[in-house]
Design an enzyme around this catalytic site. Structure first.
Site, PDB file in Angstrom:
ATOM      1  N   GLU A  15       0.837  -1.206   0.000  1.00 16.25           N
ATOM      2  CA  GLU A  15       0.000   0.000   0.000  1.00 16.25           C
ATOM      3  C   GLU A  15       0.871   1.256   0.000  1.00 16.25           C
ATOM      4  O   GLU A  15       0.526   2.249  -0.622  1.00 16.25           O
ATOM      5  CB  GLU A  15      -0.932   0.025   1.219  1.00 16.25           C
ATOM      6  CG  GLU A  15      -1.970  -1.067   1.251  1.00 16.25           C
ATOM      7  CD  GLU A  15      -3.062  -0.914   0.200  1.00 16.25           C
ATOM      8  OE1 GLU A  15      -3.217   0.179  -0.386  1.00 16.25           O
ATOM      9  OE2 GLU A  15      -3.767  -1.916  -0.032  1.00 16.25           O
ATOM     10  N   CYS A  24      -6.629   6.438  -5.673  1.00 18.61           N
ATOM     11  CA  CYS A  24      -5.889   5.245  -6.088  1.00 18.61           C
ATOM     12  C   CYS A  24      -6.142   5.005  -7.583  1.00 18.61           C
ATOM     13  O   CYS A  24      -6.998   5.675  -8.176  1.00 18.61           O
ATOM     14  CB  CYS A  24      -6.308   4.048  -5.245  1.00 18.61           C
ATOM     15  SG  CYS A  24      -7.939   3.401  -5.657  1.00 18.61           S
TER      16      CYS A  24
END
Length: 147
Positions: A15, A24
């Site tokens: 991440e 994202c």
């Protein structure tokens, strides 16, 4: 059962830490170590705060994953399944062939199912595309699953 440091480190590594909210690749507002719950564009977080949130969320996902399993997992299997659920969501795991194969005890087939989940919807085109970062994560999860 709880996730091990292997799961925590895998999630942190894949991440990455971001102090400021960002979108994202799938177009979802995200912050810290991949947190999406309640994130707004103006949000900011410290690394210790993000780690605390991550540990709470991993505990939540662990409970959700364990509730879906019919066969008690090994530590590696739990770590991999929780990492997967953290990334794609428990509902995706709940309806997946990955879960079905695990619950049938076909662990080799379950392991290979991780690699099918390396796509995300491109917000510009609306089409699902393989992402190198997801491919790497799925390989790491598959390796962890077989430990």
């Amino acid at each position: 059962m709880k996730v091990s440091n292997n799961c925590i480190e895998l999630v942190k590594e894949r991440e990455g830490f971001r102090a400021k909210a960002y979108k994202c690749p799938a177009g979802v507002w995200t912050i810290g170590y991949g947190e999406t719950k309640g994130v707004k564009p103006s949000d900011v977080i410290t690394e210790p705060e993000a780690l605390r949130k991550l540990l709470v969320r991993l505990d939540e996902f662990t409970k959700e994953v364990l509730a879906l399993l019919k066969i008690t997992p090994t530590q590696g299997q739990l770590d991999a399944l929780v990492s997967f659920a953290y990334n794609f969501g428990s509902p995706a795991l709940a309806t997946s062939t990955l879960l079905k194969k695990h619950n049938e005890g076909d662990f080799l087939a379950a392991q290979s199912e991780f690699l099918k989940w390396d796509k995300a919807k491109n917000p510009k085109t609306g089409k699902k595309e393989s992402l190198p970062g997801l491919t790497k994560r799925r390989r790491l999860e598959a390796a962890l699953y077989r430990k």
